[in-house]
Design a protein around this motif. Structure first.
Motif, PDB file in Angstrom:
ATOM      1  N   MET A 113      -2.365   5.135  -4.094  1.00 22.31           N
ATOM      2  CA  MET A 113      -2.347   4.060  -5.093  1.00 22.31           C
ATOM      3  C   MET A 113      -3.118   2.835  -4.638  1.00 22.31           C
ATOM      4  SD  MET A 113       1.524   4.404  -6.486  1.00 22.31           S
ATOM      5  CE  MET A 113       1.141   3.617  -8.033  1.00 22.31           C
ATOM      6  N   GLY A 114      -3.797   2.928  -3.540  1.00 22.12           N
ATOM      7  CA  GLY A 114      -4.524   1.765  -3.064  1.00 22.12           C
ATOM      8  C   GLY A 114      -3.574   0.642  -2.708  1.00 22.12           C
ATOM      9  N   LEU A 115      -4.048  -0.571  -2.846  1.00 21.07           N
ATOM     10  CA  LEU A 115      -3.224  -1.741  -2.598  1.00 21.07           C
ATOM     11  C   LEU A 115      -2.930  -2.413  -3.929  1.00 21.07           C
ATOM     12  CD1 LEU A 115      -4.989  -1.353   0.137  1.00 21.07           C
ATOM     13  CD2 LEU A 115      -4.189  -3.656   0.629  1.00 21.07           C
ATOM     14  N   GLN A 160       0.838  -1.192   0.000  1.00 22.40           N
ATOM     15  CA  GLN A 160       0.000   0.000   0.000  1.00 22.40           C
ATOM     16  C   GLN A 160       0.868   1.236   0.000  1.00 22.40           C
ATOM     17  OE1 GLN A 160      -2.597   0.562   3.396  1.00 22.40           O
ATOM     18  NE2 GLN A 160      -3.767   2.142   2.348  1.00 22.40           N
TER      19      GLN A 160
END
Lengths: 113, 115
Positions: free
Chosen positions: A41-43, A37
């Motif tokens: 960029m989120g995961l 994470q």
């Protein structure tokens, strides 16, 4: 059940060092995966496994290795740490491919200096 | 390839306001699954809901509701009468129906609920 257990929770590495992030689950789940994470960029998926002895690459696999010798354990190895690998790492497991939810570990915050 | 877009990076509301978090997805799979996860300041990921592609029924759970529309490839999440404890990062995620498919996450929406 403990669920998904990740160790360590925090780690500081020097550039070039190697280390293994541990992940264990006690739910007898077939599917396990590693995500990183990063802000905004989120995961993103690093590597995953659909069963013991089977692993495959995700979206961002470079610099990481995995193995799955047992159903319970799915360690993630950093071969030669780089500052770009500074991130929070999450391990997840899920029962099968039929869309059951993934259970996540508490995360490992890794800093590479 | 799969893609999930959460266009709202940050939302700030005052307590008791309603708020909707948007999620748009792309997939070529005919069978797929959509999820919402909550990440509170403590950092863990908490599962909120799962929807499969065959079930377009909207769902309500207390103050939470979800609107799934295949026609617009959207799976939006509404919190009614927001509370400070709702402050968190919320992730929408997609999983394709084929073997080996893992979760694809959106970039997340940070929700700040002010008292």
């Amino acid at each position: 059940n403990a669920g998904v257990t990740q160790t360590p929770k925090f780690q500081v590495l020097k550039t070039g060092q190697s280390m293994t992030l541990q992940c264990a689950q006690d739910m007898n789940h077939e599917y396990m995966s590693w995500y990183r994470q990063d802000p905004g960029m989120g995961l993103r998926l690093i590597h995953y496994s659909v069963g013991a002895g089977i692993t495959d690459q995700g979206e961002v696999p470079n610099g990481y290795n995995v193995s799955r010798s047992t159903t319970e354990d799915f360690p993630l190895r950093l071969l030669s740490a780089a500052p770009s690998q500074t991130s929070v790492y999450f391990c997840a497991s899920s029962k099968d491919r039929e869309g059951t939810e993934a259970f996540f570990g508490q995360g490992t915050r890794l800093t590479v200096v | 390839a799969q893609k999930v877009t959460q266009a709202q990076t940050e939302i700030s509301v005052v307590e008791k306001e309603d708020v909707t978090l948007d999620c748009v997805y792309e997939t070529r799979d005919t069978t797929y699954y959509l999820f919402w996860y909550k990440q509170p300041p403590s950092g863990e990921l908490v599962f909120l809901i799962r929807r499969n592609s065959f079930d377009e029924q909207n769902e309500i759970s207390g103050r939470y509701s979800w609107n799934f529309q295949k026609s617009t490839s959207s799976f939006n999440f509404t919190i009614t009468a927001s509370q400070v404890v709702d402050s968190a990062v919320y992730f929408c995620a997609l999983r394709g129906g084929n073997a080996g498919n893992m979760l694809t996450f959106g970039g997340g929406t940070r929700l700040m609920v002010k008292p």
